[in-house]
Design a protein around this motif. Structure first.
Motif, PDB file in Angstrom:
ATOM      1  N   ALA A   1       2.478  -6.424  -9.425  1.00 38.88           N
ATOM      2  CA  ALA A   1       2.224  -6.686  -8.005  1.00 38.88           C
ATOM      3  C   ALA A   1       0.864  -6.154  -7.592  1.00 38.88           C
ATOM      4  N   ASP A   2       0.494  -6.458  -6.365  1.00 35.58           N
ATOM      5  CA  ASP A   2      -0.733  -5.949  -5.767  1.00 35.58           C
ATOM      6  C   ASP A   2      -0.417  -4.572  -5.191  1.00 35.58           C
ATOM      7  N   LEU A   3      -0.593  -3.545  -5.997  1.00 36.94           N
ATOM      8  CA  LEU A   3      -0.318  -2.174  -5.591  1.00 36.94           C
ATOM      9  C   LEU A   3      -1.627  -1.460  -5.303  1.00 36.94           C
ATOM     10  N   ARG A   4      -1.721  -0.910  -4.118  1.00 34.95           N
ATOM     11  CA  ARG A   4      -2.887  -0.119  -3.729  1.00 34.95           C
ATOM     12  C   ARG A   4      -2.379   1.255  -3.304  1.00 34.95           C
ATOM     13  N   ILE A   5      -2.930   2.287  -3.881  1.00 30.21           N
ATOM     14  CA  ILE A   5      -2.514   3.649  -3.573  1.00 30.21           C
ATOM     15  C   ILE A   5      -3.559   4.256  -2.658  1.00 30.21           C
ATOM     16  N   ALA A   6      -3.101   4.795  -1.527  1.00 26.52           N
ATOM     17  CA  ALA A   6      -4.008   5.377  -0.543  1.00 26.52           C
ATOM     18  C   ALA A   6      -3.727   6.860  -0.365  1.00 26.52           C
TER      19      ALA A   6
ATOM     20  N   ILE B   1       0.875  -1.167   0.000  1.00 35.17           N
ATOM     21  CA  ILE B   1       0.000   0.000   0.000  1.00 35.17           C
ATOM     22  C   ILE B   1       0.911   1.215   0.000  1.00 35.17           C
ATOM     23  N   LEU B   2       0.738   2.082  -0.971  1.00 36.15           N
ATOM     24  CA  LEU B   2       1.514   3.307  -1.055  1.00 36.15           C
ATOM     25  C   LEU B   2       0.671   4.444  -0.507  1.00 36.15           C
ATOM     26  N   ASP B   3       1.057   4.952   0.661  1.00 38.46           N
ATOM     27  CA  ASP B   3       0.409   6.132   1.236  1.00 38.46           C
ATOM     28  C   ASP B   3       1.033   7.328   0.536  1.00 38.46           C
ATOM     29  N   ALA B   4       0.303   7.903  -0.415  1.00 43.19           N
ATOM     30  CA  ALA B   4       0.840   8.978  -1.254  1.00 43.19           C
ATOM     31  C   ALA B   4       0.438  10.362  -0.758  1.00 43.19           C
TER      32      ALA B   4
ATOM     33  N   LEU C   1      -5.268   2.293 -12.043  1.00 41.41           N
ATOM     34  CA  LEU C   1      -4.685   2.063 -10.722  1.00 41.41           C
ATOM     35  C   LEU C   1      -5.766   1.838  -9.679  1.00 41.41           C
ATOM     36  N   ARG C   2      -5.401   1.155  -8.621  1.00 39.08           N
ATOM     37  CA  ARG C   2      -6.309   0.925  -7.499  1.00 39.08           C
ATOM     38  C   ARG C   2      -6.057   2.027  -6.467  1.00 39.08           C
TER      39      ARG C   2
ATOM     40  N   LEU D   1       7.333   4.153 -12.429  1.00 34.29           N
ATOM     41  CA  LEU D   1       7.507   3.223 -11.321  1.00 34.29           C
ATOM     42  C   LEU D   1       6.162   2.700 -10.831  1.00 34.29           C
ATOM     43  N   ILE D   2       5.188   3.575 -10.712  1.00 37.52           N
ATOM     44  CA  ILE D   2       3.867   3.176 -10.236  1.00 37.52           C
ATOM     45  C   ILE D   2       3.189   2.221 -11.222  1.00 37.52           C
TER      46      ILE D   2
END
Length: 106
Positions: free
Chosen positions: A70-75, A46-49, A94-95, A62-63
């Protein structure tokens, strides 16, 4: 074309990475290293952006490449990150989640 979702081993929660500041070609290497480690160890992250103040096309690359493998989740993306994703259309693939908790339960 539909990309298969990456396989995650185990049931442990995804780690949260919370980078701060500006991310361009000169400043991206440490974040890329953190992301690669999370993908290798956990199958995603989980990327806390929320504290990203600037991001350029190298950050976007990169994102997108992380999302593809991969399982990338952006928060909680900052306004700057939201704008980058919207202008490029990345927000359509994107998620993106409004909170870290939402990202955890997705």
């Amino acid at each position: 074309m539909t990309m298969p979702q990456p396989h995650r081993s185990g049931s442990e929660p995804l780690p949260v990475i919370a980078p701060e500041g500006d991310f361009d070609a000169d400043a991206l290497a440490p974040l890329e290293t953190q992301i690669d480690a999370a993908v290798t160890d956990h199958g995603g992250l989980i990327l806390d952006a929320s504290r990203i103040t600037f991001a350029d096309s190298t950050f976007l690359r990169l994102i997108i490449t992380t999302h593809d493998r991969a399982d990338l989740r952006i928060a909680t993306p900052s306004l700057m990150v939201q704008r980058l994703f919207t202008v490029t259309g990345a927000d359509q693939v994107l998620r993106i989640h409004s909170t870290i908790d939402d990202a955890r339960t997705a």
